[in-house]
Design an enzyme around this catalytic site. Sequence first.
Site, PDB file in Angstrom:
ATOM      1  NE  ARG A   1      -3.632   0.178   2.673  1.00  0.00           N
ATOM      2  CZ  ARG A   1      -3.544   1.107   3.611  1.00  0.00           C
ATOM      3  NH1 ARG A   1      -2.597   1.044   4.520  1.00  0.00           N
ATOM      4  NH2 ARG A   1      -4.385   2.122   3.648  1.00  0.00           N
TER       5      ARG A   1
ATOM      6  NE  ARG B   1      -0.170   7.917  13.279  1.00  0.00           N
ATOM      7  CZ  ARG B   1      -1.082   7.887  12.307  1.00  0.00           C
ATOM      8  NH1 ARG B   1      -0.782   8.356  11.116  1.00  0.00           N
ATOM      9  NH2 ARG B   1      -2.277   7.387  12.528  1.00  0.00           N
TER      10      ARG B   1
ATOM     11  NE  ARG C   1       3.301  10.382  -5.516  1.00  0.00           N
ATOM     12  CZ  ARG C   1       2.592  10.531  -4.392  1.00  0.00           C
ATOM     13  NH1 ARG C   1       3.075  11.262  -3.409  1.00  0.00           N
ATOM     14  NH2 ARG C   1       1.417   9.962  -4.254  1.00  0.00           N
TER      15      ARG C   1
ATOM     16  CG  ASP D   1      -7.828   3.973   3.918  1.00  0.00           C
ATOM     17  OD1 ASP D   1      -7.266   4.013   5.035  1.00  0.00           O
ATOM     18  OD2 ASP D   1      -7.222   3.763   2.854  1.00  0.00           O
TER      19      ASP D   1
END
Length: 374
Positions: free
Chosen positions: A173, A281, A177, A351
């Site tokens: 997932r 995080r 790029r 999601d």
Amino acid sequence: MLKKYDYLIVGAGLFGSVFAYEATRLGKKCLVIDRRNHIGGNVYCENIEGINVHKYGAHIFHTSNKRIWEYVNRFAEFNRYTNSPIANYKGEIYNLPFNMNTFNKLWGVFTPEEAKNKIEEQRREAGISEPKNLEEQAISLVGTDIYQKLIQGYTEKQWGRSAKELPAFIITRLPVRFTYDNNYFNDRYQGIPEGGYNVIVENMLEGIEVRLNTDFFKNREELEGLANKIVFTGMIDEFYNYKFGRLEYRSLRFEHEILDMDNYQGNAVVNYTDRETPFTRIIEHKHFEFGTQEKTVITREYPAEWVPGDEPYYPINDEKNNELYKQYKQLAEKEENIIFGGRLADYKYYDMHHVIYHALKTVEKEFNLEDKMV
């Protein structure tokens, strides 16, 4: 004997709220219950110091489905927030998703060709032809350097297991790029509802009876007697009293802190990718809505092994658990008056746009709608 409600909906999260909203529009009478003291499930926001705090982790709405985007915009205005998390590896800052900014910082390369050559070189050195686990899949995708700095520690904290023990599909997932684009998602639409996610769920459930602090399993016989059908969005193994055994999950623990400053980290989400930092995080919530408050609220997110009584967040979709889920799913498919849906009932990570999509498809099926909703 006539029942008081057409549908008892167990769970006031997105799936249950969408179903309740649509069923009510079609003239059905619904009762929505939730064991928590608030609606919204995991998208619930708490207002602290004028900041909408995502109490159960960062939620950024994104989709490429125009009809889903138009659907959620019925219930709230969305801002232009673009998810651009950053990674902190022992004080070194890298852009996520992996893109040309990441490659330039790590290797000093400037062109996509240079970056691809570097990754290919590290793939060859690793000698991986057919990835058999997450570690091998990650190295195949982005090379050894990125894997060791930005994937391995974070992933092993998140899942509580060695990356060599995790299935390869978990990492597929992850966007990679070869442009200087820090937008994490490839979807056409994304944003945060102005005023937080509560606005959406409150508007969906307006005029519908909701009972909070109500545990389905503690009042099961009484509640089942109230409605003709049940929409169940909780854990499917709990519904069947763990007949075949317990499904496994990963959980999370959140540590919220109010700080007497206007800007703590300059970004909504910063991932800590080394193995030694115990949290994965830090979320600074005001940045989701471009807040200018004098104070700020941060949340440290700690992964945890799930135990009964904790909130189950991430299904562990390994072979053992998937086989166990299939046994429960076979029972569920035989039910005539019970509808299962959502992340916990389907034992699948969704999601938000997936949850809404599946809820609308369930409505289509339940009410034999010829005009497709999505």
